[in-house]
Design a protein around this motif. Structure first.
Motif, short mmCIF file in Angstrom:
data_model
loop_
_atom_site.label_atom_id
_atom_site.label_comp_id
_atom_site.label_asym_id
_atom_site.label_seq_id
_atom_site.Cartn_x
_atom_site.Cartn_y
_atom_site.Cartn_z
N ARG A 120 0.85 -1.17 0.00
CA ARG A 120 0.00 0.00 0.00
C ARG A 120 0.90 1.23 0.00
N HIS A 168 -7.78 3.51 3.55
CA HIS A 168 -8.90 2.86 2.88
C HIS A 168 -10.01 2.59 3.89
N THR A 196 -14.13 0.66 4.14
CA THR A 196 -15.22 -0.09 3.52
C THR A 196 -16.53 0.36 4.15
N SER A 201 -14.09 6.26 -4.80
CA SER A 201 -14.42 4.83 -4.67
C SER A 201 -13.47 4.04 -5.55
N HIS A 219 -12.87 -3.25 -5.14
CA HIS A 219 -13.32 -4.14 -4.08
C HIS A 219 -14.12 -3.41 -2.99
N ARG A 247 -13.71 -0.52 -1.77
CA ARG A 247 -12.92 0.33 -0.87
C ARG A 247 -13.06 1.79 -1.24
N SER A 269 -11.00 5.20 -1.05
CA SER A 269 -9.64 5.69 -0.87
C SER A 269 -9.71 7.16 -0.51
N ASP A 277 -10.06 0.00 6.63
CA ASP A 277 -9.49 -1.20 6.01
C ASP A 277 -7.97 -1.05 6.05
#
Length: 417
Positions: free
Chosen positions: A43, A206, A208, A231, A234, A236, A238, A288
């Protein structure tokens, strides 16, 4: 015993800029090596949005289909979250490339291309797609390895890399710095440290379960900084932002905060306290992974070819992240350099010619957006600017669409018109 490996080009850094150079050169017959210090997937502090104008380039790099299969939803609206203001306007579509039969008409009568809108993909996914494509194209990958020295060796250069206690020497006539600009180091292409109150630090996380509309990408403006939300893959969300060093220090010392408040916690609270749109979007969301931090960021235009080293991505020049064009500039600068190198005669004279041509192409494509981003970022971090920026956008929301156009989101990549 030190091992020696010889190549036509050595790329230091396996982000979008470095892999763009490596893939293009390798597919044109060059023997290429990439040196990357981090283990993937990783990441990274990054806004993760990629403008639609890059899709033809991603197809050329042969990862377009994989990007489409993994990236988040199309971003069709741009917005502003600042204080109590939540405004939005249409995102301008890219208009280069083959038109879609059912695409919406543009003002000049043309139709937007099928992939007319940008999308976001986490760097933990995107960088792996690029690196795997490079490996499949025959690029030799040295990872995790750190480049610690570059020395001349006749018509070529030697790059010393280390992995633990093991040292390897790589030799090539072409060296490309694609290591970014944030981290200081021993290489002549790396920048020194700074410590100014106005330095900007980057943060990213991140989430969810966010309630942000999936097709909306808002600019966040808050005291002492700016940021964005989008968006991504998966499910997530950001969220990334930049904040001044002095504002960050002030937040961490605020009387209502505990003395041991981390920088990430201070930034997270500042965002939700300052922007109703952020607060609403994250109300029912779950983190996340931890917040990431990096910096200080180094906006500005630098030399594209200096001391026999070519530079791409942030090493060549960096716009303020306020315009969300970092990945686009990285991919496109790598492509520009590879095109010039593959057309130039081999040898130092040819490299110098390629360097001059590449720098001219880089400035033609990117300098306007670098200066525009600097002006916008300067306004965004100025005291009291959030209030009047919000007032302007509330009364003239089309300013957001115009800003997206000026930032380069509809500008075609040279060679793909």
């Amino acid at each position: 015993m030190t091992r020696l490996s010889t190549h036509d080009a050595i790329i230091i850094g396996a982000g979008p800029a470095g892999t763009s150079v490596a893939l293009t050169l390798a597919r044109r017959g060059w023997a290429v090596a990439i040196v990357e210090k981090s283990v993937f997937p990783r990441r990274k502090v990054c806004g993760e949005y990629i403008s639609a104008s890059n899709l033809a380039l991603l197809d050329q790099l042969e990862i377009g289909d994989a990007w489409r299969a993994n990236a988040g939803p199309e971003i069709r609206r741009v917005g502003l979250f600042s204080g109590e203001t939540c405004a939005e306007a249409p995102m301008p579509p890219a208009e280069d490339g083959p038109p879609a039969k059912d695409g919406p008409p543009a003002k000049d009568g043309r139709r937007a291309k099928k992939d007319g809108f940008g999308r976001a993909l986490g760097r933990d996914v995107f960088d792996c797609l690029l690196l795997q494509a490079a490996r499949s194209a025959g690029v030799e990958i040295f990872q995790p390895c750190r480049a610690v020295a570059i020395d001349p060796d006749g018509e070529a250069q030697l790059v010393r890399i280390q992995a633990g206690n093991e040292t390897t020497m790589l030799r090539a006539p072409v060296i490309v710095a694609a290591h970014g600009s944030w981290e200081p180091g021993p290489l002549p292409s790396q920048l020194g440290k700074t410590n100014r109150p106005s330095d900007l630090f980057g943060f990213k996380a991140h989430f969810t379960g966010s309630s942000l509309a999936p097709d909306l990408m808002p600019l966040l403006v808050f005291p002492g900084g700016y940021g964005g939300m989008v968006s991504a893959d998966h499910g997530r969300l950001s969220i990334s932002c930049c904040i001044r060093r002095d504002m960050l220090a002030q937040l961490r010392k605020h009387p209502r905060h505990q003395s041991n408040l981390s920088a990430a916690e201070a930034v997270s609270r500042h965002l939700t306290d300052s922007c109703r749109g952020v607060r609403d979007a994250l109300e029912s969301a779950d983190a996340d992974g931890p917040w990431l931090a990096a910096g200080p960021i180094r906006p500005g235009i630098r030399s594209c070819y200096e001391r026999d080293i070519f530079r791409v991505g942030n090493a060549a020049g960096e716009s303020h992240p306020v315009i969300a064009e970092g990945i686009s500039m990285a991919l496109q600068s790598g492509w520009l350099l590879a095109c010039e190198l593959s057309c130039a005669p081999r040898g130092r004279a040819g490299h110098e010619t390629a360097g001059r041509r590449y720098e001219a192409a880089w400035k033609s494509l990117f300098s306007t957006r670098v200066y525009a981003a600097a002006a916008l970022a300067g306004i965004a971090v100025s005291p009291g600017s959030a209030t009047w920026m919000a007032a302007i956008v509330r009364n003239f929301p089309q300013a957001l669409t115009l800003g997206a156009q000026l930032s380069g989101k509809t500008k075609p990549v040279p060679g793909f018109v």
